[in-house]
Design a protein around this motif. Structure first.
Motif, short mmCIF file in Angstrom:
data_model
loop_
_atom_site.label_atom_id
_atom_site.label_comp_id
_atom_site.label_asym_id
_atom_site.label_seq_id
_atom_site.Cartn_x
_atom_site.Cartn_y
_atom_site.Cartn_z
N ASP A 129 -6.98 -0.01 8.20
CA ASP A 129 -5.78 -0.76 7.80
C ASP A 129 -4.74 -0.70 8.92
OD1 ASP A 129 -6.90 -1.23 5.30
OD2 ASP A 129 -5.91 0.50 4.38
N SER A 171 1.06 1.25 5.09
CA SER A 171 -0.26 0.73 5.39
C SER A 171 -0.34 -0.72 4.94
CB SER A 171 -1.32 1.56 4.67
OG SER A 171 -1.11 1.54 3.26
N SER A 172 -1.33 -1.43 5.43
CA SER A 172 -1.51 -2.84 5.08
C SER A 172 -2.85 -3.03 4.41
CB SER A 172 -1.41 -3.71 6.33
OG SER A 172 -0.13 -3.62 6.93
N LEU A 173 -2.85 -3.03 3.09
CA LEU A 173 -4.09 -3.26 2.36
C LEU A 173 -4.59 -4.69 2.54
CD1 LEU A 173 -3.35 -1.46 -1.05
CD2 LEU A 173 -4.90 -0.69 0.76
N GLY A 201 0.85 -1.18 0.00
CA GLY A 201 0.00 0.00 0.00
C GLY A 201 0.89 1.23 0.00
N LEU A 237 -7.37 -8.59 -0.34
CA LEU A 237 -8.33 -7.54 -0.64
C LEU A 237 -8.87 -7.76 -2.05
CD1 LEU A 237 -9.70 -4.80 0.01
CD2 LEU A 237 -7.65 -3.69 -0.91
N HIS A 239 -3.97 -7.38 5.27
CA HIS A 239 -3.36 -7.77 6.54
C HIS A 239 -3.72 -9.20 6.92
CE1 HIS A 239 -2.81 -7.81 10.99
NE2 HIS A 239 -1.71 -7.20 10.64
N ARG A 265 -7.56 5.07 -0.63
CA ARG A 265 -6.93 5.30 0.67
C ARG A 265 -6.32 6.70 0.69
NH1 ARG A 265 -9.36 1.19 1.16
NH2 ARG A 265 -8.70 -0.74 2.22
N ARG A 268 -3.91 -1.15 14.59
CA ARG A 268 -4.61 0.02 14.06
C ARG A 268 -4.43 1.19 15.02
NH1 ARG A 268 -7.55 -4.51 12.97
NH2 ARG A 268 -8.22 -4.81 10.80
N THR A 323 -9.26 4.04 5.58
CA THR A 323 -7.81 4.02 5.75
C THR A 323 -7.44 3.68 7.18
OG1 THR A 323 -7.65 5.73 4.05
CG2 THR A 323 -5.69 5.33 5.36
#
Length: 280
Positions: free
Chosen positions: A222, A236-238, A168, A244, A240, A254, A197, A219
Motif C-alpha cells: 500500500d 495507508s492507502s487501501l 485505511g 479494493l 490507491h 493490514r 511505497r 501492508t
C-alpha cells in the motif's frame, strides 16, 4: 478501566488513551480512536478534531468510501462534482474486547451504515518499549465483509481526485509552528514520499519522531498518504489506483507498527528502531 476508554501503558507510564464509544455527530463518522498518544517523555503526538479537519480523530482506521458510505467523516468526493455534503456517513461500533491489558487489547467492531452491518473488524493493538526514549504501537486491523454480496473500498483518488488516495490506517499528528520533516530510507520531502511505497516512513517534529512501518508484505504494497504542509498526517492507502474489492465472507488484513520516539531521529537511528520494532 471504564468500558468506554482504556489507557495504554509502558512500564506503568501512560502513553495513549483509547476511546471506544465517542460521542460525536454523525457527520464525523463516529469511530474508536487513540488520543492522546505521547512519547515516553510525555509529548503529545496526536490531535483530535483540529480546526482544519474536525473529522481527524487521533489514530485509528478511517475509510472515505465503503460501497458509497463515508467512514472517514466530512464531505464525500463525488466524481465530476467535487467534495459534497452527503447524508451517507457510517459509524464503527465497539462490540467488545476479547482481551484487554495495560499494554494492549483485542477488540471487535461493527462497521454500520444505513441501518445494517457492512464489515466486522478485529483490531489488535499492542504497546512495546524499545529504548528509554522510544516505544512501538503495533496496530493490526482485519476487515471481514459480513454482507451477502461483494463490497468495495474506494478513495477520492479512485473517484476522480488525483493524489487523494487516503483511507485505511491514519495518524493525525501534532501540528506545530514549523511543518514536520518527512523521509524514507532513500528520499525526503512530501512530494517525494507521498503516494509511494516504502518499508518505512518517518515524520519528525521539533522534539519527536514517528516512524511508520508496514509489518506484512501486503501492508507494504500500500502506498503512503502523506501531508506535512497543509497539516501533519500519515496513513495507508487501501485504494490507491483502483477500488479494493472484498467478496462476501472475505477478510482484508493490514498491520502497521509505529515507533514513537523523543527527539529528531536520523536515518540510521530510524532504521535501527524499525528493525527492533517489527518482528518477522
Amino acid at each position: 478501566m471504564r468500558d468506554d476508554s482504556l489507557v495504554l501503558r509502558i512500564a506503568g507510564r501512560p502513553v495513549g488513551r483509547y476511546i471506544t464509544r465517542p460521542e460525536l455527530p454523525p457527520k464525523l463518522s463516529p469511530r474508536p480512536y487513540l488520543h492522546p498518544v505521547t512519547t515516553l517523555a510525555g509529548t503529545a503526538v496526536t490531535e483530535l478534531s483540529p480546526a482544519d479537519h474536525v473529522h481527524h480523530l487521533g489514530v485509528g482506521v478511517a475509510v472515505p468510501d465503503v460501497e458509497g458510505h463515508n467512514f472517514w467523516g466530512g464531505r464525500t468526493f463525488v466524481r465530476d462534482q467535487g467534495p459534497t455534503e452527503l447524508d451517507n456517513h457510517g459509524a464503527q461500533r465497539h462490540a467488545g474486547f476479547q482481551l484487554s491489558d495495560p499494554d494492549g487489547f483485542v477488540e471487535e467492531l461493527r462497521w454500520m451504515a444505513a441501518g445494517g452491518e457492512l464489515l466486522r473488524e478485529r483490531r489488535t493493538v499492542a504497546a512495546t518499549e524499545l529504548t528509554d526514549a522510544a516505544w512501538a504501537l503495533d496496530f493490526t486491523f482485519s476487515l471481514t465483509n459480513t454482507t451477502d454480496g461483494p463490497l468495495s473500498i474506494g478513495s477520492p483518488a479512485t473517484n476522480g481526485r488525483p493524489g487523494a488516495a487516503y483511507g485505511g490506517f491514519f495518524w493525525r499528528a501534532r501540528k506545530e509552528a514549523e511543518s514536520p520533516a518527512v523521509f524514507t530510507h532513500d528520499t525526503e520531502g512530501e512530494d517525494a514520499v507521498h503516494g509511494r511505497r516504502a518499508d518505512w516512513l518517518a515524520l519528525a517534529g521539533a522534539t519527536w519522531t514517528l516512524v511508520f512501518a508496514g509489518a506484512t508484505e501486503q501492508t507494504r504494497r500500500d502506498p503512503w498518504f502523506v501531508r506535512t504542509a497543509e497539516y501533519p498526517g500519515v496513513g495507508s492507502s487501501l485504494a490507491h489506483d483502483e477500488r479494493l474489492h472484498i467478496p462476501a465472507g472475505d477478510t482484508v488484513v493490514r498491520r502497521i507498527v509505529t515507533v514513537i520516539a523523543d527527539g529528531r531521529l536520523d536515518r540510521g537511528e530510524t532504521a535501527a528502531l524499525v528493525r527492533k520494532a517489527v518482528s518477522p
